[in-house]
Scaffold this active site. Structure first.
Site, mmCIF file in Angstrom:
data_model
loop_
_atom_site.group_PDB
_atom_site.id
_atom_site.type_symbol
_atom_site.label_atom_id
_atom_site.label_comp_id
_atom_site.label_asym_id
_atom_site.label_seq_id
_atom_site.Cartn_x
_atom_site.Cartn_y
_atom_site.Cartn_z
ATOM 1 N N ILE A 188 -0.540 3.921 -12.394
ATOM 2 C CA ILE A 188 -0.896 2.899 -13.388
ATOM 3 C C ILE A 188 -2.386 2.973 -13.744
ATOM 4 O O ILE A 188 -2.769 2.829 -14.909
ATOM 5 C CB ILE A 188 -0.516 1.496 -12.843
ATOM 6 C CG1 ILE A 188 1.006 1.418 -12.653
ATOM 7 C CG2 ILE A 188 -1.009 0.389 -13.762
ATOM 8 C CD1 ILE A 188 1.480 0.291 -11.757
ATOM 9 N N ASP A 191 -13.784 4.917 -2.552
ATOM 10 C CA ASP A 191 -12.716 4.406 -1.690
ATOM 11 C C ASP A 191 -13.014 2.921 -1.577
ATOM 12 O O ASP A 191 -14.109 2.538 -1.118
ATOM 13 C CB ASP A 191 -12.774 5.099 -0.316
ATOM 14 C CG ASP A 191 -11.676 4.620 0.614
ATOM 15 O OD1 ASP A 191 -11.361 3.414 0.604
ATOM 16 O OD2 ASP A 191 -11.119 5.450 1.345
ATOM 17 N N ASN A 202 -7.188 -2.044 -9.305
ATOM 18 C CA ASN A 202 -5.792 -1.576 -9.363
ATOM 19 C C ASN A 202 -5.371 -0.859 -8.078
ATOM 20 O O ASN A 202 -4.196 -0.868 -7.720
ATOM 21 C CB ASN A 202 -5.676 -0.631 -10.573
ATOM 22 C CG ASN A 202 -4.483 0.283 -10.482
ATOM 23 O OD1 ASN A 202 -3.341 -0.129 -10.710
ATOM 24 N ND2 ASN A 202 -4.713 1.553 -10.111
ATOM 25 N N SER A 223 1.507 -7.887 -7.218
ATOM 26 C CA SER A 223 2.929 -7.561 -7.349
ATOM 27 C C SER A 223 3.749 -8.833 -7.268
ATOM 28 O O SER A 223 3.388 -9.769 -6.545
ATOM 29 C CB SER A 223 3.367 -6.627 -6.217
ATOM 30 O OG SER A 223 4.770 -6.486 -6.247
ATOM 31 N N TYR A 250 3.284 -5.198 2.792
ATOM 32 C CA TYR A 250 2.958 -5.160 1.363
ATOM 33 C C TYR A 250 2.995 -6.563 0.757
ATOM 34 O O TYR A 250 2.062 -6.996 0.076
ATOM 35 C CB TYR A 250 3.944 -4.239 0.638
ATOM 36 C CG TYR A 250 3.635 -4.037 -0.829
ATOM 37 C CD1 TYR A 250 2.510 -3.320 -1.234
ATOM 38 C CD2 TYR A 250 4.472 -4.560 -1.816
ATOM 39 C CE1 TYR A 250 2.229 -3.133 -2.590
ATOM 40 C CE2 TYR A 250 4.202 -4.375 -3.164
ATOM 41 C CZ TYR A 250 3.073 -3.656 -3.549
ATOM 42 O OH TYR A 250 2.796 -3.469 -4.884
ATOM 43 N N LYS A 256 -0.222 -8.895 -0.884
ATOM 44 C CA LYS A 256 -0.293 -9.337 -2.281
ATOM 45 C C LYS A 256 -0.295 -10.874 -2.371
ATOM 46 O O LYS A 256 -0.937 -11.445 -3.254
ATOM 47 C CB LYS A 256 0.865 -8.743 -3.085
ATOM 48 C CG LYS A 256 0.819 -7.209 -3.215
ATOM 49 C CD LYS A 256 -0.390 -6.693 -4.005
ATOM 50 C CE LYS A 256 -0.271 -5.212 -4.351
ATOM 51 N NZ LYS A 256 -1.402 -4.688 -5.109
ATOM 52 N N VAL A 286 7.330 0.215 -11.870
ATOM 53 C CA VAL A 286 6.832 1.335 -12.660
ATOM 54 C C VAL A 286 7.135 2.665 -11.966
ATOM 55 O O VAL A 286 6.985 2.786 -10.741
ATOM 56 C CB VAL A 286 5.295 1.201 -12.852
ATOM 57 C CG1 VAL A 286 4.822 2.186 -13.918
ATOM 58 C CG2 VAL A 286 4.907 -0.218 -13.239
ATOM 59 N N THR A 318 6.027 5.437 -10.671
ATOM 60 C CA THR A 318 4.832 6.119 -10.134
ATOM 61 C C THR A 318 5.184 6.597 -8.732
ATOM 62 O O THR A 318 6.312 6.406 -8.271
ATOM 63 C CB THR A 318 3.658 5.122 -10.022
ATOM 64 O OG1 THR A 318 4.054 4.090 -9.093
ATOM 65 C CG2 THR A 318 3.295 4.498 -11.349
#
Ligand SMILES: NC(=O)c1ccc[n+]([C@@H]2O[C@H](COP(=O)([O-])OP(=O)(O)OC[C@H]3O[C@@H](n4cnc5c(N)ncnc54)[C@H](OP(=O)(O)O)[C@@H]3O)[C@@H](O)[C@H]2O)c1
Length: 227
Positions: free
Chosen positions: A13, A54, A78, A134, A149, A153, A182, A184
């Site tokens: 993205i 980084d 992002n 997300s 994850y 978020k 998406v 990716t």
């Protein structure tokens, strides 16, 4: 002319956001961990400046914030990870290392990026701070799995909510945006949309962001999401 900074700009993205904004004539500060390997990014035409970053390297973030002196209208944090590769992220099995590393990148790295470039946004016309979050961080929408994850978020969403309330008075708009599912490396081949569709939608949502004491938690299509 609009100036944009994007992290994780070498693939997925972030790469498409870079292509989109460069195509619109914006100056893009495209940040990635290994510029020497960022062949696709290097090939994008337009005013694209590639920087090594980084987002978990706080010293480097400080240096880069000094190297880039111009105002930045839109700062897009992002860069993110799904977690440590091939690890079970169920509540029972998720490792402490996985929780820590995922929070380090998705929460701390994102917040530190936005804070490092807050002075640049402050000096700009656009005054927008954006975190790519997300839908999986939505507590209202949650189910099981992907614990590291999801938690990272959710925590990021709270940080962005605080940022919105804190910065509204300065006219700074804060976006907490879901890019869709998406296709990716992270989203996999079965995602609903291409990186191009996601980037185009995100840019449209970013264009409409206004300062507010509630951060916007919105998908690439403009749909408001439940926290
Ligand atoms: N794809 C989806 O369906 C989806 C859905 C919801 C949310 N998102 C979010 O959208 C964002 C982008 O995802 P994507 O699908 O484009 O993922 P991706 O294809 O896996 O790309 C991730 C990007 O983040 C960079 N990155 C990871 N850790 C970093 C670090 N410590 N410092 C700097 N850069 C780092 C990667 O750089 P390297 O190449 O160096 O690893 C890469 O450029 C993420 O925040 C993700 O959580 C994606």
């Amino acid at each position: 002319m609009t100036t944009v900074l994007i992290t994780g700009a070498n693939r997925g993205i972030g790469l498409e956001l870079t292509r989109h904004y460069a195509g619109e004539g914006a100056t893009v500060h495209a940040c990635c961990r290994t510029p020497s390997e960022a062949r696709e990014l290097s090939g994008i035409a337009g005013s694209v400046h590639i920087h090594q970053l980084d987002t978990t390297d706080h010293g480097r973030l400080g240096e880069l914030a000094k190297e880039i002196s111009e105002p930045i209208d839109i700062v897009i944090a992002n860069a993110g990870i799904y977690g440590l590769p091939d690890e079970d992220q169920s509540f029972e099995k998720v490792s402490a290392e996985n929780l820590s590393r995922t929070l380090e990148v998705n929460l701390t790295g994102t917040v530190e990026t936005l804070r490092a470039f807050l002075p640049h946004a402050r000096r700009s016309e656009g005054k927008k701070l954006v975190a790519i979050t997300s839908k999986m961080g939505s507590i209202a929408d949650a189910s099981q799995g992907a614990v590291a994850y999801r938690v990272s978020k959710t925590a990021l969403n709270m940080a962005m909510t605080c940022a919105a309330a804190e910065l509204k008075g300065e006219g700074i708009a804060v976006g907490t945006l879901h890019p869709g599912w998406v296709r990716t490396d992270m989203g996999g081949p079965n995602g609903n949309i291409s990186p191009e569709e996601s980037a185009k939608g995100l840019a449209k949502v970013i264009e409409g962001l206004k300062p507010s004491d509630k951060a916007t938690f919105t998908s690439f299509s403009g749909e408001d999401l439940p926290w």
